[in-house]
Design a protein around this motif. Structure first.
Motif, short mmCIF file in Angstrom:
data_model
loop_
_atom_site.label_atom_id
_atom_site.label_comp_id
_atom_site.label_asym_id
_atom_site.label_seq_id
_atom_site.Cartn_x
_atom_site.Cartn_y
_atom_site.Cartn_z
N GLU A 1 0.83 -1.21 0.00
CA GLU A 1 0.00 0.00 0.00
C GLU A 1 0.86 1.25 0.00
O GLU A 1 0.57 2.23 -0.70
CB GLU A 1 -0.93 -0.01 1.21
CG GLU A 1 -1.99 -1.11 1.16
CD GLU A 1 -2.84 -1.13 2.42
OE1 GLU A 1 -2.57 -0.28 3.30
OE2 GLU A 1 -3.74 -1.96 2.52
N ALA A 2 1.90 1.23 0.77
CA ALA A 2 2.79 2.40 0.81
C ALA A 2 3.44 2.62 -0.55
O ALA A 2 3.58 3.76 -1.02
CB ALA A 2 3.85 2.21 1.88
N PHE A 3 3.79 1.51 -1.24
CA PHE A 3 4.39 1.64 -2.56
C PHE A 3 3.39 2.21 -3.56
O PHE A 3 3.74 3.07 -4.38
CB PHE A 3 4.89 0.28 -3.02
CG PHE A 3 5.40 0.29 -4.44
CD1 PHE A 3 6.64 0.83 -4.74
CD2 PHE A 3 4.62 -0.23 -5.48
CE1 PHE A 3 7.11 0.84 -6.04
CE2 PHE A 3 5.09 -0.21 -6.78
CZ PHE A 3 6.34 0.33 -7.06
N ASN A 4 2.14 1.75 -3.50
CA ASN A 4 1.11 2.28 -4.41
C ASN A 4 0.90 3.77 -4.19
O ASN A 4 0.78 4.56 -5.14
CB ASN A 4 -0.20 1.53 -4.21
CG ASN A 4 -0.11 0.11 -4.75
OD1 ASN A 4 0.74 -0.18 -5.60
ND2 ASN A 4 -0.96 -0.78 -4.26
N THR A 5 0.84 4.19 -2.93
CA THR A 5 0.65 5.60 -2.64
C THR A 5 1.82 6.43 -3.15
O THR A 5 1.63 7.49 -3.76
CB THR A 5 0.49 5.79 -1.12
OG1 THR A 5 -0.59 4.99 -0.66
CG2 THR A 5 0.23 7.25 -0.78
N ALA A 6 3.00 5.95 -2.95
CA ALA A 6 4.18 6.68 -3.41
C ALA A 6 4.21 6.76 -4.93
O ALA A 6 4.54 7.80 -5.51
CB ALA A 6 5.45 6.01 -2.88
N PHE A 7 3.83 5.65 -5.59
CA PHE A 7 3.84 5.65 -7.06
C PHE A 7 2.79 6.62 -7.62
O PHE A 7 3.05 7.34 -8.59
CB PHE A 7 3.58 4.23 -7.56
CG PHE A 7 3.58 4.12 -9.06
CD1 PHE A 7 4.76 4.12 -9.77
CD2 PHE A 7 2.37 4.03 -9.76
CE1 PHE A 7 4.76 4.03 -11.15
CE2 PHE A 7 2.37 3.94 -11.14
CZ PHE A 7 3.57 3.94 -11.84
N THR A 8 1.60 6.64 -7.01
CA THR A 8 0.55 7.57 -7.46
C THR A 8 1.00 9.01 -7.30
O THR A 8 0.81 9.85 -8.19
CB THR A 8 -0.74 7.31 -6.68
OG1 THR A 8 -1.10 5.94 -6.81
CG2 THR A 8 -1.86 8.19 -7.20
N THR A 9 1.59 9.32 -6.17
CA THR A 9 2.07 10.69 -5.94
C THR A 9 3.14 11.08 -6.94
O THR A 9 3.13 12.18 -7.49
CB THR A 9 2.61 10.80 -4.50
OG1 THR A 9 1.61 10.38 -3.58
CG2 THR A 9 3.02 12.24 -4.19
N LEU A 10 4.03 10.16 -7.24
CA LEU A 10 5.09 10.45 -8.21
C LEU A 10 4.51 10.66 -9.60
O LEU A 10 4.93 11.57 -10.33
CB LEU A 10 6.10 9.30 -8.21
CG LEU A 10 7.27 9.44 -9.18
CD1 LEU A 10 8.11 10.66 -8.83
CD2 LEU A 10 8.14 8.18 -9.15
N ALA A 11 3.54 9.84 -10.00
CA ALA A 11 2.93 9.99 -11.32
C ALA A 11 2.22 11.34 -11.44
O ALA A 11 2.29 12.01 -12.48
CB ALA A 11 1.96 8.85 -11.58
N ALA A 12 1.51 11.75 -10.38
CA ALA A 12 0.83 13.04 -10.41
C ALA A 12 1.82 14.19 -10.54
O ALA A 12 1.58 15.16 -11.27
CB ALA A 12 -0.02 13.21 -9.14
N CYS A 13 2.93 14.10 -9.86
CA CYS A 13 3.96 15.14 -9.96
C CYS A 13 4.52 15.23 -11.37
O CYS A 13 4.70 16.33 -11.92
CB CYS A 13 5.07 14.88 -8.95
SG CYS A 13 4.55 15.05 -7.23
N VAL A 14 4.78 14.07 -11.99
CA VAL A 14 5.32 14.07 -13.35
C VAL A 14 4.31 14.66 -14.33
O VAL A 14 4.67 15.46 -15.21
CB VAL A 14 5.70 12.63 -13.75
CG1 VAL A 14 6.08 12.57 -15.23
CG2 VAL A 14 6.85 12.14 -12.89
N ALA A 15 3.02 14.31 -14.18
CA ALA A 15 2.00 14.87 -15.07
C ALA A 15 1.90 16.37 -14.92
O ALA A 15 1.75 17.11 -15.92
CB ALA A 15 0.65 14.21 -14.79
N SER A 16 1.96 16.86 -13.70
CA SER A 16 1.90 18.32 -13.48
C SER A 16 3.07 19.03 -14.14
O SER A 16 2.91 20.08 -14.77
CB SER A 16 1.88 18.61 -11.98
OG SER A 16 0.78 17.98 -11.36
N ILE A 17 4.24 18.45 -14.04
CA ILE A 17 5.41 19.07 -14.65
C ILE A 17 5.27 19.09 -16.17
O ILE A 17 5.60 20.09 -16.83
CB ILE A 17 6.68 18.31 -14.22
CG1 ILE A 17 6.91 18.49 -12.72
CG2 ILE A 17 7.90 18.79 -15.01
CD1 ILE A 17 8.04 17.65 -12.18
#
Length: 521
Positions: free
Chosen positions: A393-409
């Motif tokens: 679960e912690a890995f999924n949360t971290a991956f989602t946050t990272l993907a959102a950051c990349v999309a915003s950039i």
């Protein structure tokens, strides 16, 4: 009366016989010890089985000493080398030899072949520099060896080979730069060594991880104070662990432990090692040291776990008892649920569960020596599958946050670099509006514009606009009409006076103007 008369002589007769037996024994003993080679030399002082030959400028042992002596003191002499011939006579009963404050610089193999039953050997305050070959191998019964205040820089693993009964070794005030770990591990380790004084040497670091396998019975007797240690959290954790276990080597000399912290390339600051945590070591580092020494155990649900009771009094007459976190008494040869205690004090948990986690206490009791010791061990039991799901679960949360950051950039970059620049369009629109306003101003003006001085041209930078508001007057004669001004005349004067120079905009305005173009004179 007759009975008493015969009894007393009989008792006297027996007493006389016993006296004769003792006299014969004394004569026999003197006959053995008092031979021609068993006289007391004039340079020595002899007291029964003790011979003292101190400060007599001797370079070797006198040959006419008592063969039955048990203690020989040769301190403060001029003995320089220990060779096989330096003790010319075999002294089988000698168990204490004192040779301190001489000039001994080397010891050869076979130097103690004539004193095989020594239990106490004092070689302190001499000039020894290295201990290489097994020079003490003939001393199978040696228990105490004093080598402090020499110039020893190196000790080979074979140096103390054969000293299987050695209990105390004093190496303080030498020039050693490495801890002699071979005394506790390896082929020539000394299993009975309970005291090692290696204080005030040149040791800068300690093999903490290797020492974690040494029993507490031996660890409690290692004296390390007075060494120039480098400030290290691992060393600090080990010493704190020893202090909490009440090892006298740390408790009694806590103010003598210090470390050197490098402030720059050439200078060092000396800090107290065991006061107020000057090193600011993390709790995880301290706990890892406790875990390395076997006082914190981690296990998974269903594992088989064996925890040893590492007591300092773990000899043959010691009895061990464990107390569980829920205050249950666990004794040897009596299984309780999934717990079992062995005779050597080890605790076995056959099927570890989450509820088995907690603080366990091992109590070692020795009734003969009137000693007891309590050791606390923490056991942590965790569920691997539960921890794995949490980690997923912690890995999924971290991956989602990272993907959102990349999309915003990516969106920000697209907005900055792919959107057409509005600067040119805005400049064109400005020019159009300016041209249209100039055209309307030329239509409103019936007179040609007058030239202004250059100073006024520079001062005039903008347009001036007047807003006309209707004025309402509540008079009945107007019948609801709106009167702009009191004189009822509409005054609409253009106050748009723009200082213009002769340019392309003048030619454009002249096209839309009703007045003829008047060139300036």
């Amino acid at each position: 009366m007759s009975l008493n008369w015969w009894t007393i002589p009989t008792q006297l007769r027996v007493f006389k016989v016993n006296c004769k037996g003792l006299a014969c024994l004394l004569v026999f003993t003197v006959g053995i010890c008092g031979s021609t080679l068993g006289m007391c030399p004039t340079a020595c002082i002899c007291a029964s089985d003790i011979v003292s030959c101190t400060n007599k400028n001797l370079s070797r042992v006198p040959g006419n000493l008592y063969k039955c002596m048990k203690r020989l003191d040769l301190s403060y002499n001029k003995i320089g080398f220990l060779e096989p011939e330096w003790v010319p006579v075999l002294f089988e009963k000698l168990n204490a030899l004192i040779i301190n404050h001489n000039s001994i610089s080397s010891i050869t193999i076979g130097s103690f072949s004539t004193t095989p039953n020594l239990k106490y050997l004092d070689l302190s305050s001499n000039s020894l520099k290295t201990l290489g070959s097994p020079v003490f191998q003939e001393l199978k019964a040696l228990e105490v060896l004093l080598l402090y205040n020499n110039q020893i820089t190196q000790i080979e693993p074979l140096a103390f080979g054969g000293l299987y009964k050695l209990q105390k070794l004093y190496l303080s005030y030498n020039l050693l730069s490495h801890f002699p770990l071979d005394l506790y591990t390896g082929k020539y380790k000394l299993t009975d060594l309970v005291l090692l004084d290696i204080s005030f040497n040149h040791i800068q670091s300690m093999p903490v991880q290797r020492l974690s396998s040494v029993p507490a019975k031996q660890l409690s007797g290692i004296y390390l104070h007075g060494n120039p240690f480098h400030c290290d959290c691992v060393l600090y954790s080990m010493l704190i662990f020893w202090y909490q276990r009440h090892f006298s080597s740390v408790v009694d000399f806590i103010n003598e432990y210090s470390c050197l912290l490098q402030s720059d390339l050439r200078s060092y600051n000396k800090l107290p090692l065991l006061h107020d945590n000057f090193l600011n070591c993390s709790e995880s580092t301290v706990n890892s040291s406790f875990q390395a020494f076997g006082f914190i155990h981690d296990a998974q649900v269903g594992d088989r776990l064996i925890v040893h009771c590492d007591s300092r009094i773990s000899d043959a007459g010691t009895h061990f008892v464990w107390v569980s976190p829920d205050n249950r008494l666990l004794e040897p040869d009596r299984e309780t649920d999934n717990f079992k205690v062995f005779q050597n004090g080890s605790l076995e948990i056959t099927d570890a569960q989450l509820e088995d986690s907690g603080l366990y206490s091992c109590i070692a009791i020795n009734k003969k020596r009137l000693l007891n010791e309590t050791i606390e061990v923490r056991i942590n039991v965790s569920n691997f599958t539960l921890n794995r799901s949490h980690a997923h679960e912690a890995f999924n949360t971290a991956f989602t946050t990272l993907a959102a950051c990349v999309a915003s950039i990516v969106l920000v970059l697209l907005y900055l670099y792919l959107t057409p620049c509005p600067c040119q369009c805005k400049s064109k629109r400005r020019k159009r509006k300016l041209n249209q306003s100039n055209a309307h101003s030329s239509i409103l003006n019936s007179t040609p514009p007058q030239e202004q001085p250059a100073d006024e041209k520079k001062a005039s930078t903008g347009k001036r606009v007047v807003f006309l508001e209707p004025v309402h007057e509540p008079k009945h004669s107007q019948n609801g009409k709106v009167k702009l001004f009191p004189n009822e005349n509409v005054i609409a004067e253009s106050i748009l006076k723009t200082t213009r120079t002769k340019s392309d905009s003048d030619s454009v305005n002249s096209v839309f103007s009703d007045t003829p173009f008047m060139p300036s004179a």
